[in-house]
Design a protein around this motif. Structure first.
Motif, PDB file in Angstrom:
ATOM      1  N   THR A 177       0.839  -1.197   0.000  1.00 21.31           N
ATOM      2  CA  THR A 177       0.000   0.000   0.000  1.00 21.31           C
ATOM      3  C   THR A 177       0.871   1.243   0.000  1.00 21.31           C
ATOM      4  OG1 THR A 177      -1.780  -1.117   1.196  1.00 21.31           O
ATOM      5  CG2 THR A 177      -1.762   1.287   1.264  1.00 21.31           C
TER       6      THR A 177
ATOM      7  N   HIS B  72       2.072   4.523   1.140  1.00 20.95           N
ATOM      8  CA  HIS B  72       1.852   5.169   2.434  1.00 20.95           C
ATOM      9  C   HIS B  72       3.124   5.852   2.919  1.00 20.95           C
ATOM     10  CE1 HIS B  72       3.974   1.521   3.622  1.00 20.95           C
ATOM     11  NE2 HIS B  72       4.198   2.084   4.811  1.00 20.95           N
TER      12      HIS B  72
ATOM     13  N   ASN C 179      -4.902   9.081   7.906  1.00 22.24           N
ATOM     14  CA  ASN C 179      -5.569   7.826   8.265  1.00 22.24           C
ATOM     15  C   ASN C 179      -5.253   7.464   9.718  1.00 22.24           C
ATOM     16  OD1 ASN C 179      -6.887   5.143   7.249  1.00 22.24           O
ATOM     17  ND2 ASN C 179      -5.012   4.472   8.275  1.00 22.24           N
TER      18      ASN C 179
ATOM     19  N   THR D  93      -4.636   5.015  12.550  1.00 25.76           N
ATOM     20  CA  THR D  93      -4.214   3.618  12.673  1.00 25.76           C
ATOM     21  C   THR D  93      -4.498   3.175  14.106  1.00 25.76           C
ATOM     22  OG1 THR D  93      -1.956   4.384  13.132  1.00 25.76           O
ATOM     23  CG2 THR D  93      -2.483   3.769  10.870  1.00 25.76           C
TER      24      THR D  93
ATOM     25  N   CYS E  93      -1.232   7.854  10.150  1.00 30.03           N
ATOM     26  CA  CYS E  93      -0.312   7.777   9.022  1.00 30.03           C
ATOM     27  C   CYS E  93      -0.903   8.563   7.855  1.00 30.03           C
ATOM     28  CB  CYS E  93      -0.055   6.326   8.628  1.00 30.03           C
ATOM     29  SG  CYS E  93      -1.481   5.493   7.863  1.00 30.03           S
ATOM     30  N   SER E  94      -0.200   8.570   6.741  1.00 28.80           N
ATOM     31  CA  SER E  94      -0.687   9.224   5.528  1.00 28.80           C
ATOM     32  C   SER E  94      -0.775   8.192   4.415  1.00 28.80           C
ATOM     33  CB  SER E  94       0.258  10.350   5.099  1.00 28.80           C
ATOM     34  OG  SER E  94       0.343  11.356   6.085  1.00 28.80           O
ATOM     35  N   LEU E  95      -1.916   8.159   3.720  1.00 27.05           N
ATOM     36  CA  LEU E  95      -2.109   7.282   2.578  1.00 27.05           C
ATOM     37  C   LEU E  95      -2.172   8.128   1.313  1.00 27.05           C
ATOM     38  CD1 LEU E  95      -4.782   4.835   4.048  1.00 27.05           C
ATOM     39  CD2 LEU E  95      -2.295   4.560   3.991  1.00 27.05           C
TER      40      LEU E  95
ATOM     41  N   PHE F  39       6.617   8.674   0.526  1.00 26.91           N
ATOM     42  CA  PHE F  39       5.616   7.649   0.222  1.00 26.91           C
ATOM     43  C   PHE F  39       6.284   6.485  -0.494  1.00 26.91           C
ATOM     44  CE2 PHE F  39       3.016  11.277   1.117  1.00 26.91           C
ATOM     45  CZ  PHE F  39       1.924  10.721   1.759  1.00 26.91           C
TER      46      PHE F  39
END
Length: 296
Positions: free
Chosen positions: A154, A156, A221, A223, A232-234, A271
């Motif tokens: 993913t 992220h 996001n 978690t 976190c960051s998506l 990312f």
């Protein structure tokens, strides 16, 4: 895609050696207009109406280019950089004696980072994660194993700006006064290694931050873990994204990327995602990664 974008995409194909693969993005779901993105790592079936996540996946075919000149990548511009440094870590001990050996490995990584980033006054390691791909991953997702984890496919960044503070509070309890009003980075250094030779199986892909639209592409996001809540960051898909990987990475080739900065300075995250290499011939990938906090 307009004519100008087609031209630059064609130039990109000509310049770089390319690998076709797939990356799991976060779908641009309308649910985020009323809910914050979240995910858990434990079952919630016993709670009526509970969901483990509101994330919807958006698997995209992408072109991942080979990194040719490692010196061109800058942490403060692209979100990641590459270093070459001697590291010492026993392959067997990392699975069986992780707690015993992690402090020494942290000190080794901290020294390497101090040498290459003199702007940091203090660097502290706080996590060591080992990954070993099961031969049937990703078709079969096995239960969590304490000795190692699976690759993450993913797109992220491990921590958001808020998530960095939450991680510090969890890993360094009672030290809030130290980092109050101080600027710091949450960094991760990753070294892929093998007992005899590096493998081309499921390499790490990195997204050039200059190709990301921070306002449109990044989604925070929550978690939710058994013992803490982090953030976190998506990443949402954008055809402008450019992905790269370190072909023929050796055991002393380190990839370093910023996960977040306490003052919200760009880049907002390095990312990354593990990607399947359709031409892989090596054994299942094994890797070790260290997360550190670096104070200015």
């Amino acid at each position: 895609m307009n004519e100008n974008q087609h031209y630059w995409a064609f130039c990109f194909y000509l310049i770089h050696r390319l690998m076709e693969s797939s990356i799991r993005y976060l779908a641009r779901s309308p649910i985020f207009e009323k809910e914050k993105a979240f995910s858990t790592d434990f079952p919630v079936d016993h709670v009526e109406g509970a969901r483990r996540t509101n994330n919807e996946v958006d698997d995209r075919l992408v072109t991942v280019a080979e990194i040719k000149n490692s010196s061109q990548w800058k942490l403060d511009v692209h979100g990641f950089c590459l270093l070459h440094a001697d590291t010492h870590l026993d392959r067997k001990d990392v699975y069986t004696k992780k707690k015993e050996i992690q402090n020494d490995y942290w000190y080794e990584i901290e020294a390497i980072l101090h040498k290459n980033f003199p702007q940091y006054s203090r660097i502290e390691g706080f996590d060591l994660t080992v990954r070993k791909r099961d031969p049937d991953f990703p078709a079969v997702m096995r239960a969590y194993r304490p000795e190692y984890e699976q690759p993450s496919s993913t797109a992220h960044s491990d921590y958001s700006q808020k998530g960095g503070f939450l991680a510090l509070q969890h890993c360094f309890p009672g030290q809030d006064d130290y980092w109050k009003d101080k600027e710091f980075d949450m960094l991760k250094s990753l070294s892929v290694w093998r007992i005899l030779a590096p493998t081309d199986d499921w390499p790490l892909a990195l997204c050039d931050y200059t190709t990301i639209d921070p306002k449109e592409d990044i989604r925070l996001n929550d978690t939710i873990r058994r013992d803490l809540v982090g953030e976190c960051s998506l990443l949402h898909y954008n055809q402008a994204h450019r992905w790269y990987y370190f072909k023929n990475q050796g055991i002393n080739d380190l990839i370093v990327f910023r996960n977040s900065n306490s003052h919200g300075k760009l880049p907002l995250g390095g990312f990354h995602a593990a990607v399947s290499n359709p031409n892989a011939k090596g054994a299942p990938r094994e890797s070790v990664e260290v997360r550190v906090v670096a104070f200015y």
